[in-house]
Design an enzyme around this catalytic site. Structure first.
Site, PDB file in Angstrom:
ATOM      1  N   GLU A  74      -0.370  54.654  19.315  1.00  0.00           N
ATOM      2  CA  GLU A  74       0.262  53.722  18.387  1.00  0.00           C
ATOM      3  C   GLU A  74       0.050  54.031  16.909  1.00  0.00           C
ATOM      4  OE1 GLU A  74      -0.793  49.777  19.725  1.00  0.00           O
ATOM      5  OE2 GLU A  74       0.538  49.937  21.463  1.00  0.00           O
TER       6      GLU A  74
ATOM      7  N   GLU B 108       3.322  52.226  27.334  1.00  0.00           N
ATOM      8  CA  GLU B 108       2.793  50.864  27.438  1.00  0.00           C
ATOM      9  C   GLU B 108       3.941  49.873  27.341  1.00  0.00           C
ATOM     10  OE1 GLU B 108      -0.294  49.817  24.717  1.00  0.00           O
ATOM     11  OE2 GLU B 108      -1.398  51.697  24.989  1.00  0.00           O
TER      12      GLU B 108
END
Length: 532
Positions: free
Chosen positions: A200, A342
């Site tokens: 991320e 995810e």
């Protein structure tokens, strides 16, 4: 507009959404047929928007995240529970998850790092092991079940995520050197298929004084695309067979738009942390080894952050265009494979259930659909909960029922590649002395059920290759694992996978399956033609 998930190392599991009743989740004909392929044979590579194995067969990764190694515990969460670590992997595989994404922090890789939060009584074989040694055992066992493993550099330290791939205490050189160490450690083991370089990357600071991860801006200190190339090529220099998984950013500029200034004319279109790959077509990641790049966006629902599109009047019809824009175009235009690293939700808000159902439909059914690893197995993910409930044994059946039709169970190929043999038919041997069979019903729902058939070779010689058959007069097979399971009329055949062709004298094999129809045990079980 970024993710705020709590991934802390607390030993007390947080409550998940109440488990609903498992509805009928029969695997479609396309998905069931694709399940025979499992995770393929040998190392994987890419071809257009597909992931393929060493034979060229298309592989779809349908996996799950098991976190903890990135936290202060420095190892998998849930090892404190009453469910042994092998039991948790058994459950994941039996549910149909064929890939394990494992987050870690560089703290867990340091010499002298110690793992904590382990129930010594339940997991005595982990006592005294380092985080890396525990990781070795999980990888070895998962590979034996035909699962694949993706390693995810989730955080530089256990303290928290970072917008850039380096911090003041963890340099880019440390990031890359640790990746090279892992690539060398698992070289030659095709269970481990690749590296998710950094979790991320995201914006930091207000534009124009951006300090976060950008995409294509050209600043080597902030351009995530350039950093991914440096790390990816360093890894491929050590292990050229790995896939390189590259996440997106949140805002391509690397800075947060000043949404308080009242001027929306230059406010940037940002997405989830790691979820914005809008610039990947114009500024692609360039690797020195062809056919190794997989783009890996993250995608979440309202339990993580209530993006504006969740309250749009045309929700959920607006979702496909949003996904197309941020990352789906890469798959649709055959530029590169997508592996959603995810995605998840507590499903407390009814909109989130609609979101998950639409996202899975968008990803597609069968072996040609987009790959994914669901977040997460862990029930203690604060803003998503998990597939496992707080006891780390039972599961959230509401979530599982939505995912089930898209899962392709592991059925071989994750362990060491089979030794080449001289071409020609392999004689089939019958067990000398017979066999025994036992059946356990694992689950049931309206219109279907899940079971496990264990067959033991009670003979005095190995059976190679082994094959188990049984009869099912009024049941139709949906999916199977730990073997290549097919049905013809009322006869079901479970053939030995390439990675486990021989059944030694005294050894057992457990064949898992889901089926449509009234729950009923297999009848007239035979091992290579000999009745058990």
């Amino acid at each position: 507009m970024h993710r705020t998930t709590a991934l802390g190392g607390a030993l007390t599991a947080l409550a998940t959404a109440a488990a609903g009743v498992l509805v009928a989740a029969a695997v479609s004909t396309t998905s069931a047929a694709a399940a025979v392929g499992g995770t393929g044979t040998g190392y994987l590579h890419t071809s257009g928007n597909k992931i393929v194995d060493s034979t060229g067969a298309t592989v779809r990764l349908t996996g799950i995240n098991w976190f903890g190694m990135e936290t202060d515990n420095k190892t998998f969460h849930g090892l404190w529970s009453s469910n042994p670590w092998r039991g948790q992997l058994d459950k994941m595989a039996s549910l149909g998850y064929n890939t394990l994404r494992i987050p870690y922090s560089n703290d867990a890789l340091k010499p002298g790092a110690t793992a904590s939060g382990i129930n010594d009584f339940v997991n005595p074989d982990l006592v005294g092991l380092s985080p890396l040694q525990i990781l070795d055992k999980v990888i070895d066992y998962a590979g034996g079940k035909g699962m694949r493993v993706i390693l995810d550099r989730h955080r530089p330290t256990a303290a928290g995520q970072s917008p850039l791939w380096y911090t003041s205490t963890v340099s880019e050189a440390t990031w890359i050197n640790d990746w090279k160490m892992l690539a060398q450690r698992y070289a030659g083991n095709p269970t481990v298929i690749g590296a998710d370089l950094h979790n991320e990357p995201h914006a930091e600071g207000t534009n124009p004084a951006a300090t976060g991860a950008c995409w294509g801006c050209g600043d080597t200190a902030r351009d995530w695309r350039l950093a991914a190339e440096r790390a990816g090529n360093a890894i491929l220099g050590v292990q050229p067979n790995w896939l390189i998984f590259v996440e997106g950013v949140s805002c391509p500029s690397g800075g947060l738009s000043n949404v308080w200034d009242g001027d929306t004319s230059n406010d940037e279109d940002c997405g989830w942390w790691g979820g914005n790959l809008t610039k990947a077509k114009d500024f692609p990641v360039r690797l020195n080894v062809a056919n190794r790049l997989v783009y890996s966006p993250h995608e979440y629902a309202t339990s993580v952050y209530r993006q504006t599109w969740f309250d749009a009047p045309d929700y959920p019809a607006n979702l496909p265009a949003i996904w197309d824009k941020y990352w789906g175009y890469l798959h649709k235009q055959n530029i590169a494979p997508i592996m959603m690293g995810e995605f998840g939700s507590t499903l407390v808000d009814p909109k989130d259930k609609v979101w998950l159902e639409n996202l899975m439909a968008y990803a597609g059914t069968g072996v040609n659909g987009m790959s994914f690893t669901y977040w997460s197995w862990n029930p203690n993910s604060g803003d998503t909960g998990g597939i496992a409930l707080d006891d780390w044994t039972n599961i959230n059946t509401t979530k599982q029922a939505i995912l089930q039709p898209y899962l392709i169970p592991p059925v071989g190929g994750g362990g060491p590649s089979p030794t080449p043999t001289t071409p020609g038919p392999t004689p089939t041997t019958a067990p000398t002395g017979g066999c025994t069979a036992s059946y356990q019903q694992v689950n049931a729902w309206q219109g279907g059920f899940q079971g496990e058939l264990t067959v033991k070779n009670t003979g005095t010689a190995a059976v190679n290759p082994w094959s188990v058959t049984w009869t099912w007069p009024s049941v139709s097979l949906a999916s199977g694992w730990n073997a290549t399971v097919t049905q013809s009329g009322t006869t079901v055949t479970a053939a030995a996978p390439d990675w486990s062709r021989s059944l030694a004298a005294g050894a057992s094999v457990t064949i898992g399956f889901t089926a449509n129809g009234a729950a009923s045990p297999p009848g007239t079980v035979k091992l290579n033609g000999t009745a058990c």
